[in-house]
Motif scaffolding. Sequence first.
Motif, PDB file in Angstrom:
ATOM      1  N   LYS A 130      35.075  25.136 -12.077  1.00 23.49           N
ATOM      2  CA  LYS A 130      34.406  25.193 -13.378  1.00 23.49           C
ATOM      3  C   LYS A 130      35.327  24.876 -14.545  1.00 23.49           C
ATOM      4  O   LYS A 130      34.862  24.745 -15.683  1.00 23.49           O
ATOM      5  CB  LYS A 130      33.781  26.584 -13.589  1.00 23.49           C
ATOM      6  CG  LYS A 130      32.638  26.893 -12.618  1.00 23.49           C
ATOM      7  CD  LYS A 130      31.464  25.961 -12.851  1.00 23.49           C
ATOM      8  CE  LYS A 130      30.271  26.318 -11.994  1.00 23.49           C
ATOM      9  NZ  LYS A 130      29.101  25.432 -12.255  1.00 23.49           N
ATOM     10  N   THR A 198      29.675  29.403 -18.227  1.00 26.05           N
ATOM     11  CA  THR A 198      29.184  28.949 -19.526  1.00 26.05           C
ATOM     12  C   THR A 198      29.809  29.761 -20.650  1.00 26.05           C
ATOM     13  O   THR A 198      30.247  29.213 -21.673  1.00 26.05           O
ATOM     14  CB  THR A 198      27.656  29.078 -19.581  1.00 26.05           C
ATOM     15  OG1 THR A 198      27.086  28.289 -18.536  1.00 26.05           O
ATOM     16  CG2 THR A 198      27.110  28.609 -20.910  1.00 26.05           C
ATOM     17  N   TRP A 270      23.817  15.789 -23.786  1.00 25.36           N
ATOM     18  CA  TRP A 270      24.854  14.770 -23.631  1.00 25.36           C
ATOM     19  C   TRP A 270      24.984  13.979 -24.928  1.00 25.36           C
ATOM     20  O   TRP A 270      23.996  13.666 -25.584  1.00 25.36           O
ATOM     21  CB  TRP A 270      24.508  13.829 -22.485  1.00 25.36           C
ATOM     22  CG  TRP A 270      24.416  14.475 -21.143  1.00 25.36           C
ATOM     23  CD1 TRP A 270      23.308  14.594 -20.355  1.00 25.36           C
ATOM     24  CD2 TRP A 270      25.476  15.100 -20.417  1.00 25.36           C
ATOM     25  NE1 TRP A 270      23.600  15.248 -19.193  1.00 25.36           N
ATOM     26  CE2 TRP A 270      24.935  15.580 -19.200  1.00 25.36           C
ATOM     27  CE3 TRP A 270      26.833  15.309 -20.673  1.00 25.36           C
ATOM     28  CZ2 TRP A 270      25.695  16.253 -18.246  1.00 25.36           C
ATOM     29  CZ3 TRP A 270      27.597  15.978 -19.722  1.00 25.36           C
ATOM     30  CH2 TRP A 270      27.036  16.434 -18.529  1.00 25.36           C
ATOM     31  N   LEU A 278      21.672  20.392 -17.798  1.00 27.27           N
ATOM     32  CA  LEU A 278      23.080  20.728 -17.992  1.00 27.27           C
ATOM     33  C   LEU A 278      23.193  22.045 -18.720  1.00 27.27           C
ATOM     34  O   LEU A 278      22.237  22.499 -19.366  1.00 27.27           O
ATOM     35  CB  LEU A 278      23.824  19.646 -18.764  1.00 27.27           C
ATOM     36  CG  LEU A 278      23.655  19.577 -20.301  1.00 27.27           C
ATOM     37  CD1 LEU A 278      24.826  18.846 -20.916  1.00 27.27           C
ATOM     38  CD2 LEU A 278      22.364  18.882 -20.676  1.00 27.27           C
ATOM     39  N   ASN A 281      28.929  24.646 -19.785  1.00 27.42           N
ATOM     40  CA  ASN A 281      30.096  24.418 -18.931  1.00 27.42           C
ATOM     41  C   ASN A 281      30.119  22.980 -18.425  1.00 27.42           C
ATOM     42  O   ASN A 281      31.180  22.350 -18.382  1.00 27.42           O
ATOM     43  CB  ASN A 281      30.081  25.398 -17.753  1.00 27.42           C
ATOM     44  CG  ASN A 281      31.231  25.147 -16.793  1.00 27.42           C
ATOM     45  OD1 ASN A 281      31.039  24.564 -15.727  1.00 27.42           O
ATOM     46  ND2 ASN A 281      32.435  25.576 -17.174  1.00 27.42           N
ATOM     47  N   ASP A 282      28.957  22.446 -18.034  1.00 27.30           N
ATOM     48  CA  ASP A 282      28.890  21.035 -17.648  1.00 27.30           C
ATOM     49  C   ASP A 282      29.395  20.148 -18.787  1.00 27.30           C
ATOM     50  O   ASP A 282      30.170  19.211 -18.576  1.00 27.30           O
ATOM     51  CB  ASP A 282      27.444  20.639 -17.307  1.00 27.30           C
ATOM     52  CG  ASP A 282      26.871  21.439 -16.159  1.00 27.30           C
ATOM     53  OD1 ASP A 282      27.636  21.798 -15.252  1.00 27.30           O
ATOM     54  OD2 ASP A 282      25.658  21.710 -16.179  1.00 27.30           O
ATOM     55  N   ARG A 285      33.255  20.410 -19.294  1.00 30.18           N
ATOM     56  CA  ARG A 285      34.060  19.684 -18.303  1.00 30.18           C
ATOM     57  C   ARG A 285      33.935  18.175 -18.471  1.00 30.18           C
ATOM     58  O   ARG A 285      34.886  17.440 -18.219  1.00 30.18           O
ATOM     59  CB  ARG A 285      33.616  20.091 -16.901  1.00 30.18           C
ATOM     60  CG  ARG A 285      34.084  21.491 -16.497  1.00 30.18           C
ATOM     61  CD  ARG A 285      33.682  21.846 -15.092  1.00 30.18           C
ATOM     62  NE  ARG A 285      32.248  22.074 -14.983  1.00 30.18           N
ATOM     63  CZ  ARG A 285      31.485  21.581 -14.014  1.00 30.18           C
ATOM     64  NH1 ARG A 285      31.998  20.804 -13.092  1.00 30.18           N
ATOM     65  NH2 ARG A 285      30.189  21.862 -13.977  1.00 30.18           N
TER      66      ARG A 285
END
Length: 843
Positions: A130, A198, A270, A278, A281-282, A285
């Motif tokens: 993560k 998260t 995004w 998403l 945390n997504d 990263r």
Amino acid sequence: MLTWVDAVVRACQQVGLEPPRHAEPGRWARCDVAGAGAAGRGDGSAYVFPDGAGAFVRNWRTGEDAVAFVDDDQPVTAQQRRERQRQIEQARRQAEAERQQRQEEAAARAAELWRSAAPAPADHGYLIKKGIQPHGLRVSSDGLLLVPLRDTTGKLWSLQTIGPGGTKRFLPGGRTQACYWSVGRPDGVVVLCEGVATAASIYESTGLATAAAMSSGNLLPVARALRDKLPDAELVVAADNDAATEGNPGLTAAVEAAKAVGARLAVPRWSDGRAGALDFNDLHRAEGAQAVRRLIEAAEAAADDGEALDRETILEAARQRLEPDIGDIMPIFPVEALGPLAGVCRAIAGGRQVEAAIVGSGLLSVAALLASAHWDVETIDGDRRPLSLFALTAAASGTGKDAADRITSAAVYRWQRQANEAYQQALRDHEAALGSRKKGEPPPEPPTAPHRLCSDMTVEGLRRAFAEGVACQGVFSTEAAAVLAGHGFSAEHRAKTAAALCGLWDRGHLSVLRAGQGRFERSGLRLSAHLAVQPAAVAEALHDPLLAQIGLWPRFLLAWPPMPKPRRHLIWRPEDDPHVRRWWMRCEDLLALPEPDGERIVLRLSDEARQVLADFFEACERRAARGGDLWDVRPFALRAAEQATRVAGVLTAIRGHAVVSMEDAHNGVALASYSLGCWQAALGRRQRDKAADHALALLRWLLDRPGARATSTEIIRQGPRALRSAEVRDAAVARLVETGVVQVRGGAVAVVGDSLSPLAAKTAKAAKSLDSQGFARGEDAAKDGESPAHHADPSPAVRHSSPAVRHAASPAPQGFSPDSPPSPVMDVANPAPLGDDRLEEWL
């Protein structure tokens, strides 16, 4: 014949449990959660009542209860009903005691596991996966990451275990509701999200104290607990965007939690605008800390394409700031004037944390529905009038309209469901009788529909309901904007609908002429109504000249409560409250009375009551004359005395009395006066700020445009006609900018939702501090237009462990959990975990 075994099976199915392998009357038995495998073993309980009449079950995972009796399809006496209620309450108390015992045992196990665990290493598989730091987490002897779940007092209730691959489990029997894991120190702002990863990503990106509720279903309880503990804090709910899952449960739960406690909402997206599920945390990263920080700073703001803008939410936010809440200038609802309903009103308002005006209006409407079936009331001049009442409640979303209605009307809906089952069987029998009758025999009479409640206010809908059903019915809706905007109130039909409603309120008479089918004419009908609607919809409806001319609204009692205060976390079961139980029993008693064959009984006025109501009538007449203080609401004032008489009659019927007392006459006057005061305040706001009107018109126009933006020239050339001058346009834009729902960017006006400039400033300050500690180094290393994810990292272990090392001389600010310091938790000189004496005072 059904047995208690069948009752157990039926109750278990209602709450997702497998029936117990062994059960017997008078004993509890363990159940497994259906389809959960070993993870759900023993997470349910079933109790068979000692007399074998039925069973009570509870799903410990969801907290849901279910009850089933072997003769659920049979009528029961009042004594049987009371005995069953006693059995259910006893079983619920036992289940609650077992729940508390299970939770305390789990808390003791959690404390022991936590004490014996070691600090989590930064190279734990899950942390590397993560891309986050340990932040005070610990690891068990078998390599499982341990996440402590505490309440706002700091008590450790349970643990979540996370394997290196991400497999998560909660401690069996442990409490999770309103418990959370936290990182960072509150400094005016607290962020709430779902998962540990998260929360860590948000904290590492922004420096803001962050709490992880561990699931979408726990967001609302934790949000309420934090709001109760930190009433002045700025709360931000950071959603998981579960776009690939039907209903987007993560976003749905986050919106609900944010609305409930007045928090801001941040949604991960995004940066290139592509769709997909998403969480933060997504995003952290893939795009780095700056991407997370940008969206948290602009919580409730949408992406530039405007796809996520919630039109109604934004309009309501702007409207509230341009036009302060009218509820703040309304009179105070007179709870004590509800007489026999005052106790249950206070109980529901307190237990559900809903304004008393919402609850009281609902109770009075249900009481009128049930009482008007059997009684009329004498007027001050010796005539008779129906006990029907029309009520209108103006309340915004999130004020508890549904929660209150579900309790105030519960007994009626329960009775209607049971009566409908018998009615459906009667229809089947009727069809069979029609098919078997001999030639020349008259057709059998169809059964009478038992339904008392509906949400349809079209003339045709009312005609059909009264033609097929009972003579006393009600229209109850907590989303009445749909009613007012529906077919019955369309431009073509609203005059006919309003006239029909007036006739039913005045005389209980409905006359409908249908082309080719003759006239439907029926007297002796009774219709009560309770419409709960958004304030904006009320304002539009009140200014409809046609409805005003027909006189529909003066027949409505208006309740307009102020916006509610932030709610506290509170466990309250209406079925356990004696006031609520008595109210439901009174409703059941009235529903059990047979329909009257002839005219209804008239509730007579006592001499004292007649004098009270006559004095009120004369006072309203004087004050509504030209020059009087009620001249501007004259149609409402002239009907106030009759409203007071009807209310007094309803309260008398609920008491079971035959004569209206002076006390209930005073109560009726008080409630009618409250409604009159609300009407006067609502209709007195016609002199509105023109700039506010223009600002709202501009906002509606922008929200309908692609991207929810326009240049200043486009507003002049294509915008609302009233804004076709630079002066008016600029004034409207300035007002919208003040509300925080639009920003001016590069010569264009863009809707951004609900900007958070104070929060952005705090986030920037905290993030700057974190950057100096090395949390966002990847961001600094990235080239323009390129995220840190594009850079190869030859040594993940170094990247994850080096920021977690702090020299002993470096002071570490206190976190808001004893396990979650705002900076890395391992000290080179002293690697021991933080102790429970580090608990922050605000917890």
